[in-house]
Design a protein around this motif. Structure first.
Motif, short mmCIF file in Angstrom:
data_model
loop_
_atom_site.label_atom_id
_atom_site.label_comp_id
_atom_site.label_asym_id
_atom_site.label_seq_id
_atom_site.Cartn_x
_atom_site.Cartn_y
_atom_site.Cartn_z
N GLY A 62 -26.28 109.51 7.71
CA GLY A 62 -27.15 108.35 7.55
C GLY A 62 -28.20 108.10 8.60
N ALA A 63 -28.25 108.85 9.68
CA ALA A 63 -29.27 108.62 10.70
C ALA A 63 -30.63 109.11 10.21
CB ALA A 63 -28.90 109.32 12.00
N ASP A 64 -31.68 108.31 10.44
CA ASP A 64 -33.04 108.75 10.15
C ASP A 64 -33.59 109.58 11.31
OD1 ASP A 64 -33.28 107.27 7.67
OD2 ASP A 64 -33.40 105.47 8.91
N LYS A 65 -33.19 109.18 12.52
CA LYS A 65 -33.62 109.88 13.72
C LYS A 65 -32.42 110.07 14.64
CE LYS A 65 -38.24 107.73 13.81
NZ LYS A 65 -39.17 106.90 14.63
N VAL A 66 -32.53 111.06 15.51
CA VAL A 66 -31.56 111.23 16.58
C VAL A 66 -32.33 111.30 17.89
CG1 VAL A 66 -29.82 112.69 17.65
CG2 VAL A 66 -29.85 112.42 15.16
N ILE A 67 -31.99 110.41 18.80
CA ILE A 67 -32.56 110.46 20.15
C ILE A 67 -31.57 111.24 21.00
CG2 ILE A 67 -33.32 109.11 22.14
CD1 ILE A 67 -34.00 106.85 20.20
N LEU A 68 -31.97 112.43 21.38
CA LEU A 68 -31.08 113.36 22.08
C LEU A 68 -31.38 113.33 23.57
CD1 LEU A 68 -28.97 115.68 22.01
CD2 LEU A 68 -30.90 117.25 21.59
N VAL A 69 -30.38 112.99 24.35
CA VAL A 69 -30.53 112.91 25.80
C VAL A 69 -29.48 113.82 26.43
CG1 VAL A 69 -30.62 111.41 27.82
CG2 VAL A 69 -31.24 110.50 25.57
N GLU A 70 -29.93 114.96 26.98
CA GLU A 70 -29.00 115.90 27.60
C GLU A 70 -29.31 116.02 29.08
OE1 GLU A 70 -27.35 118.97 24.46
OE2 GLU A 70 -29.48 119.34 24.85
N ASN A 71 -28.22 116.04 29.87
CA ASN A 71 -28.35 116.10 31.32
C ASN A 71 -27.01 116.55 31.88
OD1 ASN A 71 -28.22 114.90 34.19
ND2 ASN A 71 -30.38 114.57 33.63
N ASP A 72 -27.03 117.31 32.95
CA ASP A 72 -25.78 117.77 33.56
C ASP A 72 -24.87 116.59 33.93
OD1 ASP A 72 -26.61 120.37 33.30
OD2 ASP A 72 -27.18 120.62 35.41
#
Length: 332
Positions: A62-72
């Motif tokens: 159901g998500a229209d967008k995904v805000i992807l935040v990757e960090n160690d």
């Protein structure tokens, strides 16, 4: 900043060890209903390290967008780095609503965002919706579970809530669904006071009530501890699990892991037998979405009958042993 400057429904996509928490899918489903009122897009906010493979699942549910935040520093959950990262993206995109699962992680993170974003937060909501004036409200038990309160955040934005698991049904996954992935870079550092030394999966003893398809639950009306053994026998004959409302746990007759309700587990079995349980709001929020609710109580006006599909106004000490004997007879 004006309220009209805040747009978008956000679901915090809680994950640990690269696996989404099931509550995320429930919140995405409920967000579909909210979207019908606001017309705002649904964004899943995914924090972690090497978690981009989860985006397909978020779109499918159901998500229209995904805000992807990757960090160690986000590889394992740590309160300060997660708070800093989520605060940065929330301040940039200004969502109108942020929803979190009322999990141990969500209950830790959401209040921190309440402070950093200078907004409000409803804890342990059991429903979400819009009133006749199109004001977003969150429903939560209050006064020890004796009433349901509708809470609104009229001025501050974003409007935030943690939502108890098992309150909503995930949608059927849309195979091949796609959406926009927004990759964000944040400035965060690992918490020097926090270090994960080891992780290990929780051992399943096979006795958990969560995920059980049949549950037999006893309540305050159970007269003595010896009667709990009869309820357990019924549960075993039905291929189910034994559970309880809070009074039996407070008596020490069953462990807390067996407790259903606001201060216990939320479950969604196919069948639940409520034995000598009056049905306080606090208890109902933990099992009201069961497929079939069957209740036995000697009080005709007990609230549990209001949500039951089948009920018997009777003394459990006569009904439960009779059920046990009848099941044994039919199995013989």
């Amino acid at each position: 900043m004006a309220k009209s400057d805040y747009k978008g429904i956000w679901v915090f996509a809680e994950q640990q060890n690269g696996k989404l928490n099931g509550t995320v899918l429930e919140l995405l489903a409920k967000s579909q209903e909210l979207k019908e009122h606001t017309g705002e897009e649904i964004s899943a906010v995914l924090l972690g390290k090497n978690v981009s493979h989860l985006t397909d699942t978020l779109f499918a549910y159901g998500a229209d967008k995904v805000i992807l935040v990757e960090n160690d520093a986000l590889e394992n959950y740590s309160a300060r780095p997660y708070e800093a990262a989520l605060t940065q993206v929330a301040e940039k995109y200004k969502p109108s609503i942020i929803l979190y699962g009322a999990t141990s992680l969500g209950r830790d993170l959401a209040p921190r965002l309440m402070v950093s974003l200078n907004t409000g937060l409803t804890a342990d909501a059991i429903d979400l919706g819009f009133d006749k004036d199109e004001v977003f409200y969150q429903t939560t038990p209050a006064y020890g579970g004796s009433i349901l309160a509708h809470i609104v955040i009229l001025e501050a934005r974003p409007q935030m809530a943690t939502v108890r698991p098992m309150m909503f049904e995930p949608i059927e996954p849309r195979v091949g669904a796609k959406g926009e992935i927004i990759t964000e870079t944040v400035t965060v550092e690992a918490d020097p006071d926090y270090e994960v030394l080891e992780t290990a999966p929780k051992q399943d003893t096979g006795d958990s009530i969560e995920g059980a398809q049949v549950v037999v639950a006893g309540g305050r009306g159970i007269k003595e501890e010896a009667d709990v053994a009869v309820l357990k026998e019924l549960a075993e004959l039905l291929g189910g699990k034994l559970a309880a409302s809070r009074p039996l746990v407070d008596n020490g007759w069953l462990p807390h892991e067996k407790q259903i309700g606001q201060s216990g587990a939320a479950i969604k079995p196919k069948y639940i037998f409520n034995i000598a349980i009056s049905g306080s709001v606090q208890y109902q929020v933990g099992m009201q979405n069961a497929g079939c609710i069957i209740s036995i109580n000697h009080t005709k006006g007990a609230p549990i009958f209001d949500i039951s599909h089948y009920g018997a106004v009777a003394d459990y000490r006569s009904v439960v042993p009779a059920l046990v004997e009848e099941i044994k007879r039919r199995k013989a």
